[in-house]
Structure formats: structure tokens, C-alpha cells
Design an enzyme around this catalytic site. Structure first.
Site, mmCIF file in Angstrom:
data_model
loop_
_atom_site.group_PDB
_atom_site.id
_atom_site.type_symbol
_atom_site.label_atom_id
_atom_site.label_comp_id
_atom_site.label_asym_id
_atom_site.label_seq_id
_atom_site.Cartn_x
_atom_site.Cartn_y
_atom_site.Cartn_z
ATOM 1 N N ARG A 40 -0.351 -3.240 16.376
ATOM 2 C CA ARG A 40 0.678 -3.279 15.317
ATOM 3 C C ARG A 40 1.619 -2.083 15.427
ATOM 4 N NH1 ARG A 40 0.686 -2.298 9.311
ATOM 5 N NH2 ARG A 40 1.969 -3.877 8.304
ATOM 6 N N VAL A 66 7.522 -5.206 8.114
ATOM 7 C CA VAL A 66 6.498 -5.916 8.866
ATOM 8 C C VAL A 66 5.412 -6.235 7.832
ATOM 9 C CG1 VAL A 66 5.626 -3.685 9.719
ATOM 10 C CG2 VAL A 66 4.791 -5.776 10.731
ATOM 11 N N SER A 67 4.957 -7.489 7.840
ATOM 12 C CA SER A 67 4.063 -7.947 6.776
ATOM 13 C C SER A 67 2.753 -7.164 6.721
ATOM 14 C CB SER A 67 3.730 -9.429 6.984
ATOM 15 O OG SER A 67 4.879 -10.223 6.850
ATOM 16 N N GLN A 68 2.149 -7.194 5.532
ATOM 17 C CA GLN A 68 0.839 -6.558 5.315
ATOM 18 C C GLN A 68 -0.220 -7.293 6.145
ATOM 19 O OE1 GLN A 68 -0.368 -6.884 1.238
ATOM 20 N NE2 GLN A 68 -2.411 -6.036 1.637
#
Ligand code: SAH
Length: 219
Positions: A40, A66-68
Site C-alpha cells: 500500500r 486511497v480507501s481505508q
């Protein structure tokens, strides 16, 4: 670019994130494995490296995030529940993190992003990971991608106020749509499964995504 990561992006740091996802109820071993091996940190600005493996969204510029990780895992697990995925559509590539997580779990992934610089960033990120089954498009994905439909799964990572009918129409039989629905104060994450012309909707969670917007942005 170091894909393995060092220090705050190391294997041990990633393992802590996986433990947290398990604690929060993620059970699918395939999803946990992919999340463990997905770097990530390459999706976030180096200034935010130390946040890469925290279970929080991280800014990527252009007022987007950026998504969780938990939400990425939850959405991926939900669309995989019924078995392996052939063709997947993602609306809202961002810098490509969710795309990278779902790609190893599907045959073909199409992903659409309306902001050109983010689409470009995602191209670079996903190329680094050597993912060859991903097709990235720049454009407005709110009406889906009819040419490549039907999809076994459609994953929407930006929130509309209501579920677009066009997306429902592009689901295969037994296809699944996972989508946050609602305004900026918060949304319901819904899993909608198609049975012939019937659509069954299930509430998965309460989430907060950026809005799904119309049109495209070129710079
Ligand atoms: N999937 C990403 C989430 C990025 S945030 C991740 O894993 O991190 C959501 C993204 O949806 C933003 O980049 C935003 O620009 C994009 N988006 C919003 N409306 C859109 C639309 N109509 N078509 C395509 N992308 C859209």
C-alpha cells in the site's frame, strides 16, 4: 521503488494491519493474503509512508483518498462470497489500491477514473505490480461500462445519492454490486445481488466515501 518495504512499511507493520482486519471480522483467506502482499505504501505520497499500513484513508491529492484497508477488504470479500469472479468493473480507480487488491482475485478487471492525473498515477502503480489483467480507463464511470458488461461484480468506490440503474443493468445473473449510497455526512455500504430481474439489497456497513461526480477532469 522498494515493493517489500522497510521500517514503517515493513513486513511486520503489514502483518499488524492484517491482524487488525481479522479482528474487525474479515475472514476470506484469499482477501487477507492479497492485502498482506499488496504494497500500500506505493499508492501514497512518500510524505505519508508512515500511514500506509494504518487502517485509515490517506490523502492522494485532488481532494481524493486511497480507501481505508478495512473497507477495501470488506467490499472485496462481499463480492467474492458467491465464488470466483470472472469480469469485474470498478468505478473510481483513484490511485489503484482497490484495483490491485481485487485483480489477483478475478480474471479481468476494468476500472474507470474521472480525474486524469489519478488515472495516470494508477497506470504507473499497477504496472509496477505487474498486473496484466487490469484495464484502466479515464472517464465518467457513473453509467458503468456497457460495452464490457455483464459483470460478475461492480465495485463503486465513490458515493452516489442513489444506486444508478445503469449499473444494475450491467450485472450478470447472480452478479454483485457493492456501493456506498448517501451524502457527504456518511453512507450505507450496500451489497446488491441480481437474481434475474430481481435485485436483493443488503446493508454491509456505514462508511464515508468521496462523492460520485459526473463528467471527467483532464488536469
Ligand atoms: N478505489 C480507490 C478509491 C479512490 S477515491 C482506492 O482504492 O483507493 C474514489 C475515486 O472515485 C476518486 O479518485 C474520484 O475521482 C473517483 N470518482 C468519482 N466520481 C467518479 C465517476 N463518475 N467516474 C469515475 N471515477 C469517479
Amino acid at each position: 521503488m522498494n515493493l517489500d518495504g522497510i521500517g514503517v512499511t515493513s513486513r511486520r507493520t503489514r502483518e499488524r494491519l492484517i491482524a487488525k482486519l481479522k479482528d474487525k471480522g474479515i475472514r476470506n483467506a484469499g482477501v487477507l493474503d492479497v492485502m498482506r502482499s499488496t504494497p500500500r505504501h506505493i499508492f501514497v505520497d512518500p510524505a505519508f509512508s508512515h500511514l500506509s499500513y494504518e487502517d485509515i484513508p490517506v490523502n492522494i491529492g485532488y481532494k481524493q483518498t486511497v480507501s481505508q484497508p478495512y473497507v477495501v477488504a470488506r467490499m472485496t470479500e462481499a463480492v467474492l462470497e458467491a465464488g470466483p469472479l470472472n469480469r469485474v468493473l470498478e468505478v473510481g480507480t483513484g490511485c489503484g489500491y482497490q484495483t490491485a487488491v481485487i485483480a489477483p482475485l478475478a480474471q479481468e478487471v476494468y476500472s474507470i477514473e474521472r480525474i486524469k492525473p489519478l488515472h495516470d498515477k494508477a497506470l504507473v502503480n499497477l504496472e509496477q505490480l505487474g498486473l496484466t489483467n487490469v484495464h484502466l480507463l479515464h472517464g465518467d464511470g457513473s453509467l458503468g461500462y456497457a460495452e464490457k458488461s455483464p459483470f460478475d461484480a461492480i465495485v463503486v468506490t465513490a458515493a452516489p445519492l442513489g444506486v444508478p440503474n445503469e449499473l444494475l443493468a450491467q450485472l450478470a445473473h447472480n452478479g454483485r454490486l457493492v456501493i456506498p449510497v448517501g451524502g457527504p455526512a456518511g453512507q450505507e455500504l450496500r451489497l446488491i445481488t441480481r437474481h434475474q430481474e430481481q435485485f436483493v439489497s443488503r446493508l454491509l456497513d456505514h462508511v464515508r466515501f468521496v462523492p460520485l461526480l459526473k463528467g471527467q477532469v483532464t488536469n
